[in-house]
Scaffold this active site. Sequence first.
Site, PDB file in Angstrom:
ATOM      1  N   LYS A  48       0.868  -1.178   0.000  1.00  0.00           N
ATOM      2  CA  LYS A  48       0.000   0.000   0.000  1.00  0.00           C
ATOM      3  C   LYS A  48       0.903   1.225   0.000  1.00  0.00           C
ATOM      4  CE  LYS A  48      -3.504   2.843   0.521  1.00  0.00           C
ATOM      5  NZ  LYS A  48      -4.434   3.108  -0.627  1.00  0.00           N
ATOM      6  N   CYS A 130      -0.658  12.163  -6.219  1.00  0.00           N
ATOM      7  CA  CYS A 130      -0.688  12.845  -4.929  1.00  0.00           C
ATOM      8  C   CYS A 130      -1.067  14.303  -5.122  1.00  0.00           C
ATOM      9  CB  CYS A 130       0.640  12.691  -4.191  1.00  0.00           C
ATOM     10  SG  CYS A 130       2.028  13.492  -4.938  1.00  0.00           S
TER      11      CYS A 130
HETATM   12  O1  YRO Z   1      -7.902   6.369  -1.797  1.00  0.00           O
HETATM   13  C1  YRO Z   1      -6.807   5.806  -1.902  1.00  0.00           C
HETATM   14  O2  YRO Z   1      -6.137   5.428  -0.908  1.00  0.00           O
HETATM   15  C2  YRO Z   1      -6.324   5.541  -3.269  1.00  0.00           C
HETATM   16  N1  YRO Z   1      -7.187   4.881  -4.097  1.00  0.00           N
HETATM   17  C3  YRO Z   1      -6.846   4.609  -5.396  1.00  0.00           C
HETATM   18  O3  YRO Z   1      -7.637   4.027  -6.146  1.00  0.00           O
HETATM   19  N2  YRO Z   1      -5.616   5.000  -5.851  1.00  0.00           N
HETATM   20  C4  YRO Z   1      -4.738   5.671  -5.049  1.00  0.00           C
HETATM   21  O4  YRO Z   1      -3.645   6.003  -5.531  1.00  0.00           O
HETATM   22  C5  YRO Z   1      -5.087   5.956  -3.699  1.00  0.00           C
HETATM   23  C6  YRO Z   1      -4.121   6.705  -2.829  1.00  0.00           C
HETATM   24  C7  YRO Z   1      -3.807   8.119  -3.265  1.00  0.00           C
HETATM   25  C8  YRO Z   1      -4.900   9.156  -3.177  1.00  0.00           C
HETATM   26  C9  YRO Z   1      -5.880   8.945  -4.297  1.00  0.00           C
HETATM   27  C10 YRO Z   1      -5.620   9.157  -1.846  1.00  0.00           C
HETATM   28  C11 YRO Z   1      -4.258  10.529  -3.365  1.00  0.00           C
END
Ligand code: YRO
Length: 311
Positions: A48, A130
Amino acid sequence: MTEIDLSADLFGQTLTSPLLNASGVHCQTKEELNDLANTSNLGAMVTKSATLQAREGNPNPRYYDLENGSINSMGLPNLGYDFYLDYVLQEQTKPTILSVAALSAADAITLLKDLQASDYQGPTELNLSCPNIVGEPQLAYDFEATDRVLSEVFSFYTKPLGVKLPPYFDLVHFDKIAAVLNKYPLTHVNTINSIGNGLWVDVDQEQVVTKAKGGFGGLGGTMVLPTALANVRALRQRLNDSIKVLGTGGVTSGADVFAHTLCGADLVSVGTQVMKEGLGIYDRLAEELKAIMAEKGYQSLADFRGKLKEL
Ligand code: YRO
């Protein structure tokens, strides 16, 4: 019968299978990471995305299963960079990509400076979805900002580093992001992240299905397969040969793994369908892929990788 060889390469390490988990799926806790390490036909694993500080993430419901995929607004729940660095240094039993994310460009630099100074020598992937500056899009949708961040990163970072990209939908955007990425000694790009800010409507309840962000969330699964294949293909056609392409998005069958590989994917990740089906999916995908290869007379992935025919 000739034995079919599914081996693949992860920046010099030989993997028994080209299959990975998509970051975010079953890779947050030590227990989940150990499950991945013990999953047959999972060639390598991804953590993750880690942030400098541990995060609880968004309120539930934050993942919702759809007939043709999924929608999520997880909000980057993770145990923090120190935990994942410790895991890859101390606990790792299968080749692992350390995924890292940041809440700002400045945080990304801080984190990667620490990683550069650490004992870790393995592969890392910077999640470019990000937030950057308030009022500006995510980093990967701001080509100049991406260039500035990568320029700063590679002024000090000398270990294997790739980037996770969101989907692009315009051919000029493929040209622009590839031109930026080709300036740097990246090991790989991993494409695609979820398709951003979809919205599902529960018609019976007349409401959204996830809590944060008014129900807007990232889409994954079958519905994103054509977008994922397009991004793998378009980036493979534009990036330096030294930059590997990891294909992620919409894989539910061995045929989908075959399609990603034809588009040029060196490795192929599975996210939503692991949520739906569990970790046993990797044995099924490997068997289905081998059956297709046998039928076509292919013995290794290199026999057809990137060889998609045009009309
Ligand atoms: O919400 C998330 O933790 C998430 N979900 C996704 O489908 N892709 C991601 O890269 C992430 C983490 C990064 C972010 C969207 C929260 C900035």
